[in-house]
Enzyme design. Structure first.
Site, PDB file in Angstrom:
ATOM      1  CG  ASP A 118      -0.191  -0.007   2.548  1.00 60.69           C
ATOM      2  OD1 ASP A 118       0.959  -0.475   2.585  1.00 60.69           O
ATOM      3  OD2 ASP A 118      -0.765   0.470   3.546  1.00 60.69           O
ATOM      4  CD  GLU A 142       7.926  -0.993  11.344  1.00 62.20           C
ATOM      5  OE1 GLU A 142       7.670  -1.227  12.554  1.00 62.20           O
ATOM      6  OE2 GLU A 142       7.075  -0.556  10.540  1.00 62.20           O
TER       7      GLU A 142
END
Ligand code: UGA
Ligand code: MN
Length: 291
Positions: A147, A230
């Protein structure tokens, strides 16, 4: 007379043999691979893209896929959070024509059931890492969610990552951008609207890792920890010092990737087959992704 005749004969044989040799030599040359100058063979890029079934899925993959089509020596690892392969995704990937591998990596049930935020795309990315560990020896990998928006120049920059490279990502949090803070050429911290006690408060679209570096860290993987994917992954790459991080996008002064976040669309309404059963809408309906 006889001497002249035999000279002529020998000359003819000589010329004919020379010609045959020349033809054979040309053929031999044409079979040799053309030597490639070193600089033309670029290090391979492995792009790991998690995806999942929803109304926007084919549109997202199409947009990302045609961006990746501008990039040479790239393998697109498309990994779907699903229990069965999607013929529509395969059709879309074949149509785009970027070299790809397509795998399934469903989110474990325990996380799927969770009412709170889910660790989206984590099983997919870990499946991508597994592929790289088993199949890649050099180059660089990058987690490119389906996205986002990517300027193709970032791919040429990340390709030469020695350990870990980082750069800014636009449209992240109320700050509008998430980026390492650079002062006098060095990382002095991170600018991100949500730090959350993270050592590496960066977005998934803001870093790339060398394949060799991953191989040297056999336990590195992404945790199923919403918000900390992350950070958890980068921490699992220890030892990794901030001073070792390579800064891209002109020392983090440019935005070349954005966390676009497409608007969510509802499932398409069912097609009324008794009204439209003899029209093109029957074929079109097959391309509507419903959950
Ligand atoms: C952001 C980050 O971009 C994610 O990498 C991170 O996992 C997430 O935050 C988080 O902190 O939980 P976000 O935009 O919130 O992601 O999530 P999505 O864009 O919906 O999903 C990230 C990726 O996982 C996408 O490529 C999406 O296709 C995929 N995904 C999403 C799945 O595979 N399964 C899902 O159920 C949802
Ligand atoms: Mn997203």
């Amino acid at each position: 007379m006889a001497v002249a005749k035999s000279i002529k004969m020998y000359l003819t044989i000589f010329v004919a043999t020379t010609c045959i040799y020349m033809v054979l030599y040309q053929y031999h040359l044409s079979r040799q691979p053309i030597p490639q100058p070193e600089y033309i063979v670029k290090p391979p890029l492995y792009i790991i893209t998690p995806t999942f079934r929803r109304a926007e899925q084919l549109a997202e993959l199409t947009r990302l896929g045609y961006t990746l089509k501008h990039v040479v020596n790239l393998l697109w690892l498309v990994i779907e959070d699903a229990n069965q392969t999607s013929p529509l995704v395969i059709h879309t990937l074949n149509r785009i024509g970027v070299p790809y591998e397509y795998f399934l990596a469903p989110m474990p049930e325990e996380y799927k059931k969770a009412k709170k935020t889910k660790p989206r795309g984590v099983s997919n990315r870990n499946r991508g890492l597994e592929y790289i560990r088993a199949n890649a020896t050099s180059g660089v990998f990058y987690f490119a969610d389906d996205d986002n928006t990517y300027d193709i120049s970032i791919f040429e920059q990340m390709r030469y990552t020695k350990k870990v490279s980082m750069w800014p990502v636009g449209l992240v949090t109320q700050f509008g951008v998430s980026s390492p803070i650079i002062r006098e050429g060095k990382i002095k911290g991170f600018y991100d609207g949500w730090i959350g006690g993270r050592k590496f408060p960066v977005d998934m679209a803001g870093f790339a890792v060398s394949v060799k570096f991953l191989h040297e860290r056999p336990n590195a993987k992404m945790p199923f920890k919403p918000g900390y994917e992350e950070d958890g992954f980068l921490k699992s790459l220890a030892p990794l010092n901030l001073t070792e991080i390579e800064l891209l996008a002109s020392n983090c002064t440019e935005i070349l990737t954005w966390h676009t976040q497409t608007k969510k669309n509802a499932n398409a309404a069912a097609l009324n087959v008794s009204t439209y059963g003899d029209t093109n809408l029957v074929e079109l309906n097959k391309f509507l992704v419903r959950t």
